[in-house]
Design a protein around this motif. Structure first.
Motif, short mmCIF file in Angstrom:
data_model
loop_
_atom_site.label_atom_id
_atom_site.label_comp_id
_atom_site.label_asym_id
_atom_site.label_seq_id
_atom_site.Cartn_x
_atom_site.Cartn_y
_atom_site.Cartn_z
N ARG A 13 0.85 -1.19 0.00
CA ARG A 13 0.00 0.00 0.00
C ARG A 13 0.88 1.23 0.00
N ARG A 14 0.28 2.32 -0.41
CA ARG A 14 0.99 3.61 -0.40
C ARG A 14 0.89 4.22 1.00
N SER A 15 1.68 5.23 1.19
CA SER A 15 1.63 5.98 2.43
C SER A 15 0.28 6.67 2.56
N ARG A 16 -0.20 6.81 3.77
CA ARG A 16 -1.48 7.48 4.00
C ARG A 16 -1.37 8.99 3.73
N ARG A 17 -0.18 9.48 3.50
CA ARG A 17 -0.01 10.90 3.19
C ARG A 17 -0.51 11.24 1.79
N ILE A 18 -0.68 10.23 0.95
CA ILE A 18 -1.19 10.47 -0.40
C ILE A 18 -2.69 10.60 -0.32
N ARG A 19 -3.23 11.71 -0.78
CA ARG A 19 -4.66 11.97 -0.72
C ARG A 19 -5.42 11.11 -1.72
N ALA A 20 -6.69 10.86 -1.35
CA ALA A 20 -7.52 9.98 -2.18
C ALA A 20 -7.67 10.50 -3.60
N TYR A 21 -7.81 11.82 -3.75
CA TYR A 21 -8.01 12.36 -5.10
C TYR A 21 -6.78 12.15 -5.99
N ALA A 22 -5.63 11.97 -5.37
CA ALA A 22 -4.42 11.70 -6.16
C ALA A 22 -4.49 10.30 -6.78
N LEU A 23 -5.15 9.38 -6.08
CA LEU A 23 -5.26 8.01 -6.60
C LEU A 23 -6.16 7.94 -7.82
N THR A 24 -7.13 8.86 -7.89
CA THR A 24 -8.09 8.84 -9.00
C THR A 24 -7.79 9.91 -10.03
N GLY A 25 -6.72 10.62 -9.87
CA GLY A 25 -6.39 11.70 -10.80
C GLY A 25 -7.39 12.84 -10.72
N GLY A 26 -8.02 12.99 -9.55
CA GLY A 26 -9.00 14.06 -9.36
C GLY A 26 -10.40 13.69 -9.81
N ARG A 27 -10.57 12.52 -10.40
CA ARG A 27 -11.90 12.11 -10.87
C ARG A 27 -12.76 11.66 -9.70
N THR A 28 -14.05 11.97 -9.76
CA THR A 28 -14.96 11.57 -8.69
C THR A 28 -16.10 10.69 -9.18
N SER A 29 -16.16 10.47 -10.48
CA SER A 29 -17.25 9.64 -11.00
C SER A 29 -16.71 8.68 -12.05
N THR A 30 -17.54 7.74 -12.38
CA THR A 30 -17.20 6.74 -13.39
C THR A 30 -18.40 6.54 -14.29
N LEU A 56 -15.29 -4.14 -0.61
CA LEU A 56 -13.95 -3.74 -1.07
C LEU A 56 -13.48 -2.50 -0.33
N SER A 57 -14.38 -1.55 -0.15
CA SER A 57 -14.02 -0.31 0.54
C SER A 57 -13.60 -0.57 1.98
N VAL A 58 -14.38 -1.37 2.66
CA VAL A 58 -14.07 -1.68 4.07
C VAL A 58 -12.82 -2.54 4.16
N GLY A 59 -12.74 -3.55 3.31
CA GLY A 59 -11.61 -4.48 3.38
C GLY A 59 -10.27 -3.83 3.10
N LEU A 60 -10.26 -2.83 2.26
CA LEU A 60 -9.00 -2.18 1.90
C LEU A 60 -8.85 -0.81 2.55
N ASP A 61 -9.85 -0.41 3.35
CA ASP A 61 -9.81 0.87 4.06
C ASP A 61 -9.60 2.03 3.08
N LEU A 62 -10.36 1.98 1.98
CA LEU A 62 -10.33 3.04 0.98
C LEU A 62 -11.70 3.70 0.94
N PRO A 63 -11.77 5.01 0.70
CA PRO A 63 -13.08 5.67 0.58
C PRO A 63 -13.90 5.07 -0.56
N LEU A 64 -15.23 5.04 -0.38
CA LEU A 64 -16.12 4.48 -1.39
C LEU A 64 -15.92 5.13 -2.76
N GLY A 65 -15.77 6.44 -2.77
CA GLY A 65 -15.60 7.15 -4.04
C GLY A 65 -14.36 6.71 -4.79
N VAL A 66 -13.30 6.48 -4.06
CA VAL A 66 -12.05 6.02 -4.67
C VAL A 66 -12.24 4.61 -5.23
#
Length: 132
Positions: free
Chosen positions: A20-37, A80-90
């Motif tokens: 996993r990455r460091s928690r210092r990396i913000r969620a929006y960085a993982l999605t390239g700023g995208r919030t929808s699919t 998946l969100s709970v198991g990986l401790d990632l926000p639902l949006g991500v």
């Protein structure tokens, strides 16, 4: 060991922590700023990997790889969100990316059949049969 046996994740493999990455990396960085699919991914939407490709897994960023590995056993977006401790949006955006690549299959939910009264009646019958 058959092909089907290779696609099954044992409990011990599933619980093995993936990098996993460091928690210092913000969620929006993982999605390239995208919030929808473009895929409709509700919390109860089930996803699975139709044909596991270890080479593809190795090319994914750690979060997407973790989602891909976990989705080998059919699970919901919420799990998946709970198991990986990632926000639902991500999770939604990353799973949407994987679905666009054809890496994961998004199972239709009851929402997809909201105009089909037969499906809605079957769901209602199933709910009535649940123990109180």
């Amino acid at each position: 060991m058959g092909v089907a046996d290779k696609d099954v994740i044992s409990v011990s493999e599933k619980d093995t922590p993936l990098p996993r990455r460091s928690r210092r990396i913000r969620a929006y960085a993982l999605t390239g700023g995208r919030t929808s699919t473009r895929h409709q991914l509700l919390v109860e939407t089930l996803v699975s990997v139709p044909r596991y490709d270890p080479a593809l897994s190795g090319t994914l960023m750690p979060e997407s790889r973790s989602l891909y590995e976990r989705a080998r056993a059919r699970c919901s977006i919420a799990e998946l969100s709970v198991g990986l401790d990632l926000p639902l949006g991500v999770v939604r955006v990353l799973i949407g990316d994987l679905a666009t690549q054809g890496a994961v299959f998004v199972h239709p939910t009851a929402h997809a059949y909201h105009h089909d009264t037969n499906v809605l009646e079957r769901i209602l019958d199933g709910l009535k049969r649940l123990p109180a």
